[in-house]
Motif scaffolding. Sequence first.
Motif, PDB file in Angstrom:
ATOM      1  N   LEU A 160      43.145  36.096  34.318  1.00 11.98           N
ATOM      2  CA  LEU A 160      42.078  37.024  33.949  1.00 11.98           C
ATOM      3  C   LEU A 160      41.859  38.064  35.046  1.00 11.98           C
ATOM      4  O   LEU A 160      41.835  37.738  36.233  1.00 11.98           O
ATOM      5  CB  LEU A 160      40.762  36.267  33.740  1.00 11.98           C
ATOM      6  N   HIS A 161      41.724  39.312  34.646  1.00 10.24           N
ATOM      7  CA  HIS A 161      41.306  40.377  35.546  1.00 10.24           C
ATOM      8  C   HIS A 161      40.192  41.140  34.829  1.00 10.24           C
ATOM      9  O   HIS A 161      39.880  40.838  33.682  1.00 10.24           O
ATOM     10  CB  HIS A 161      42.459  41.338  35.844  1.00 10.24           C
ATOM     11  N   SER A 162      39.649  42.149  35.489  1.00 11.76           N
ATOM     12  CA  SER A 162      38.655  42.966  34.805  1.00 11.76           C
ATOM     13  C   SER A 162      38.757  44.398  35.303  1.00 11.76           C
ATOM     14  O   SER A 162      38.647  44.660  36.494  1.00 11.76           O
ATOM     15  CB  SER A 162      37.260  42.400  35.055  1.00 11.76           C
ATOM     16  N   GLN A 195      37.311  48.593  41.159  1.00 11.77           N
ATOM     17  CA  GLN A 195      38.026  47.418  41.643  1.00 11.77           C
ATOM     18  C   GLN A 195      38.082  46.371  40.537  1.00 11.77           C
ATOM     19  O   GLN A 195      37.259  46.391  39.625  1.00 11.77           O
ATOM     20  CB  GLN A 195      37.292  46.821  42.854  1.00 11.77           C
ATOM     21  N   CYS A 196      39.020  45.458  40.653  1.00 10.40           N
ATOM     22  CA  CYS A 196      39.090  44.350  39.707  1.00 10.40           C
ATOM     23  C   CYS A 196      37.806  43.536  39.822  1.00 10.40           C
ATOM     24  O   CYS A 196      37.342  43.270  40.916  1.00 10.40           O
ATOM     25  CB  CYS A 196      40.299  43.473  40.001  1.00 10.40           C
ATOM     26  N   SER A 197      37.208  43.169  38.690  1.00 11.91           N
ATOM     27  CA  SER A 197      35.932  42.463  38.738  1.00 11.91           C
ATOM     28  C   SER A 197      36.022  41.056  38.171  1.00 11.91           C
ATOM     29  O   SER A 197      35.076  40.578  37.546  1.00 11.91           O
ATOM     30  CB  SER A 197      34.873  43.252  37.984  1.00 11.91           C
ATOM     31  N   GLU A 198      37.152  40.419  38.359  1.00 11.10           N
ATOM     32  CA  GLU A 198      37.260  39.018  37.956  1.00 11.10           C
ATOM     33  C   GLU A 198      37.985  38.320  39.093  1.00 11.10           C
ATOM     34  O   GLU A 198      39.023  38.810  39.542  1.00 11.10           O
ATOM     35  CB  GLU A 198      38.073  38.932  36.656  1.00 11.10           C
ATOM     36  N   ILE A 199      37.413  37.218  39.577  1.00 10.21           N
ATOM     37  CA  ILE A 199      38.065  36.504  40.676  1.00 10.21           C
ATOM     38  C   ILE A 199      39.432  36.022  40.180  1.00 10.21           C
ATOM     39  O   ILE A 199      39.524  35.086  39.399  1.00 10.21           O
ATOM     40  CB  ILE A 199      37.207  35.305  41.145  1.00 10.21           C
ATOM     41  N   CYS A 200      40.508  36.702  40.630  1.00 10.50           N
ATOM     42  CA  CYS A 200      41.800  36.477  39.987  1.00 10.50           C
ATOM     43  C   CYS A 200      42.832  35.892  40.948  1.00 10.50           C
ATOM     44  O   CYS A 200      43.989  35.741  40.588  1.00 10.50           O
ATOM     45  CB  CYS A 200      42.315  37.776  39.377  1.00 10.50           C
ATOM     46  N   GLY A 201      42.446  35.555  42.159  1.00  8.92           N
ATOM     47  CA  GLY A 201      43.394  34.958  43.081  1.00  8.92           C
ATOM     48  C   GLY A 201      43.235  35.488  44.486  1.00  8.92           C
ATOM     49  O   GLY A 201      42.272  36.197  44.787  1.00  8.92           O
ATOM     50  N   ASN A 203      44.565  37.791  46.384  1.00 10.98           N
ATOM     51  CA  ASN A 203      44.441  39.212  46.693  1.00 10.98           C
ATOM     52  C   ASN A 203      43.564  39.962  45.696  1.00 10.98           C
ATOM     53  O   ASN A 203      43.730  41.157  45.468  1.00 10.98           O
ATOM     54  CB  ASN A 203      45.829  39.859  46.765  1.00 10.98           C
ATOM     55  N   HIS A 204      42.626  39.248  45.115  1.00 18.39           N
ATOM     56  CA  HIS A 204      41.711  39.847  44.136  1.00 18.39           C
ATOM     57  C   HIS A 204      41.049  41.123  44.655  1.00 18.39           C
ATOM     58  O   HIS A 204      40.906  42.099  43.932  1.00 18.39           O
ATOM     59  CB  HIS A 204      40.647  38.822  43.757  1.00 18.39           C
ATOM     60  N   SER A 205      40.666  41.139  45.926  1.00 14.11           N
ATOM     61  CA  SER A 205      39.956  42.305  46.480  1.00 14.11           C
ATOM     62  C   SER A 205      40.884  43.478  46.736  1.00 14.11           C
ATOM     63  O   SER A 205      40.425  44.548  47.112  1.00 14.11           O
ATOM     64  CB  SER A 205      39.286  41.926  47.789  1.00 14.11           C
ATOM     65  N   PHE A 206      42.175  43.275  46.537  1.00 10.91           N
ATOM     66  CA  PHE A 206      43.126  44.310  46.936  1.00 10.91           C
ATOM     67  C   PHE A 206      43.902  44.866  45.752  1.00 10.91           C
ATOM     68  O   PHE A 206      45.089  45.143  45.853  1.00 10.91           O
ATOM     69  CB  PHE A 206      44.059  43.753  48.011  1.00 10.91           C
ATOM     70  N   MET A 207      43.233  44.984  44.612  1.00 11.37           N
ATOM     71  CA  MET A 207      43.870  45.641  43.464  1.00 11.37           C
ATOM     72  C   MET A 207      42.932  46.706  42.884  1.00 11.37           C
ATOM     73  O   MET A 207      42.432  46.571  41.779  1.00 11.37           O
ATOM     74  CB  MET A 207      44.298  44.629  42.392  1.00 11.37           C
ATOM     75  N   PRO A 208      42.696  47.783  43.674  1.00 11.81           N
ATOM     76  CA  PRO A 208      41.736  48.793  43.236  1.00 11.81           C
ATOM     77  C   PRO A 208      42.277  49.665  42.092  1.00 11.81           C
ATOM     78  O   PRO A 208      43.443  49.580  41.735  1.00 11.81           O
ATOM     79  CB  PRO A 208      41.511  49.631  44.487  1.00 11.81           C
TER      80      PRO A 208
END
Length: 228
Positions: A160-162, A195-201, A203-208
Amino acid sequence: MTTWLNMSLQDGASPIMEQLVFFHDHVLMIMLMITTTVSYMMITLIRNKQTSRFMLEGQMIETTWTIAPAIILVFIAMPSLRLLYLMDEVHNPSLTLKAVGHQWYWSYEYSDFTKLEFDSYMIPQEEQQESTFRLLDTDNRIVLPMNSPIRMIVTAADVLHSWTIPSLGVKTDATPGRLNQTSFSISRPGILYGQCSEICGANHSFMPITIESVPAKYFINWVTKMSE
Ligand SMILES: [Cu+2]
């Protein structure tokens, strides 16, 4: 994007986000009204020493303070529902953009054109320039025409991503095996960040997400260049 000391919502870059900001302020005013009244009542109750052994009930005041909150709730629910349905509407889109979430980057497909698709990775800190924003800029920006209704299709390839752009008022879950749809139109040129708004793993914070909003003729130039 959010700048220093910016505590409230970002400036709206789409008509929907403008309406959402108005709604946010409207609800805040109602909350302020309730907090003031309740605090006033509590303070006077605490400071008041009077008692009356005959005052056991008050039908009038009890009816009033039961019905009044219900009426206040209607004043919040009505504009809220109006916005909810307005956001769900798809107005004859002039362009469709598909975003696919991966661990940990986004890839985009402009389905109206042949072979116009690319991956969009965050620019790593070592490659930062004066003009880039840390953790927000990507190597390939999404270019979109301003003032045109855009249909957004969001999905994911692994978890899941957002897909989120706060200044557009868009936040759509990216679910593997499912296509989610949303739509927006950008009201001015500029660069919009999300930014991605689903805790996805890890590097979640690094997929703008970076959108470059440009006038339609620049967009057409970009499409021609990209499709060559
Ligand atoms: Cu993600």
